[in-house]
Design a protein around this motif. Structure first.
Motif, short mmCIF file in Angstrom:
data_model
loop_
_atom_site.label_atom_id
_atom_site.label_comp_id
_atom_site.label_asym_id
_atom_site.label_seq_id
_atom_site.Cartn_x
_atom_site.Cartn_y
_atom_site.Cartn_z
N SER A 2 0.79 -0.94 -0.10
CA SER A 2 -0.20 0.18 0.11
C SER A 2 0.58 0.93 0.35
O SER A 2 1.92 1.27 0.27
CB SER A 2 -0.65 -0.04 1.26
OG SER A 2 -1.74 -0.58 1.39
N ALA A 31 3.63 -1.23 4.98
CA ALA A 31 3.01 -0.25 3.15
C ALA A 31 4.53 0.99 3.27
O ALA A 31 5.30 1.46 4.27
CB ALA A 31 2.60 1.12 4.34
N ASP A 50 -2.90 4.20 -2.21
CA ASP A 50 -4.39 4.28 -1.80
C ASP A 50 -4.86 4.14 -0.52
O ASP A 50 -6.33 4.43 -0.58
CB ASP A 50 -3.57 2.73 -1.63
CG ASP A 50 -2.99 1.62 -3.29
OD1 ASP A 50 -3.54 2.52 -3.28
OD2 ASP A 50 -1.57 1.58 -2.37
N THR A 140 -3.47 0.11 5.46
CA THR A 140 -2.11 -1.43 4.99
C THR A 140 -3.49 -1.37 4.40
O THR A 140 -4.24 -1.88 4.72
CB THR A 140 -1.62 -1.27 5.43
OG1 THR A 140 -1.91 -1.84 6.67
CG2 THR A 140 -1.31 -0.39 5.81
#
Length: 140
Positions: A2, A31, A50, A140
């Protein structure tokens, strides 16, 4: 992996400390995280991530900081529909009204609040920092 942005404004350093804990939690989950102040973030960047964690303390009469954070957030609102976001911030008085208003605003924008918001009175203690790490992990 992510890609997450942690975007914040801090006057006394309390919300900045919370932002650092959000970054820690997201990185612990693997992430890729960018830590940005409100002046470093633009609406065009929303699509690059994201998820986004926004952090701002309560100012004045239970509102977001007016000169840097509010204009940036208002400019981003049209791009938040369907976006995973989370909110955090500190306050010095009141009962968290600014956060409830901010959450309602995000819901009206169609954003997906990924987890409960995190607020703390004054400087974050270990409980608040732990909640911020969990907030980062939830994105995440």
């Amino acid at each position: 992996m992510s890609k997450i942005a942690v975007v914040y404004w801090s006057g006394t350093g309390n919300t900045e400390a919370m932002a650092a804990a959000v970054v820690e939690g997201a990185k612990e989950k693997g992430a890729e995280v960018s830590l940005l102040t409100a002046t470093e973030f633009s609406p065009e960047q929303v699509s690059e991530y994201d998820a986004i964690a926004f952090g701002c303390p309560s100012m004045g009469s239970e509102q977001l900081e007016e000169s840097e954070f509010e204009p940036m957030f208002t400019a981003c609102e049209g791009r938040l529909s369907g976006k995973h976001i989370a909110l955090f911030g500190s306050y010095g008085w009141g009962d968290g009204e600014w956060m409830r208003s901010w959450e309602a605003r995000c819901n009206d924008d169609g954003a997906n609040l990924a987890c409960d918001s995190v607020i703390c009175n004054e400087a974050p203690d270990e409980e608040a920092l732990s909640a911020c790490r969990a907030l980062g992990a939830a994105l995440t």
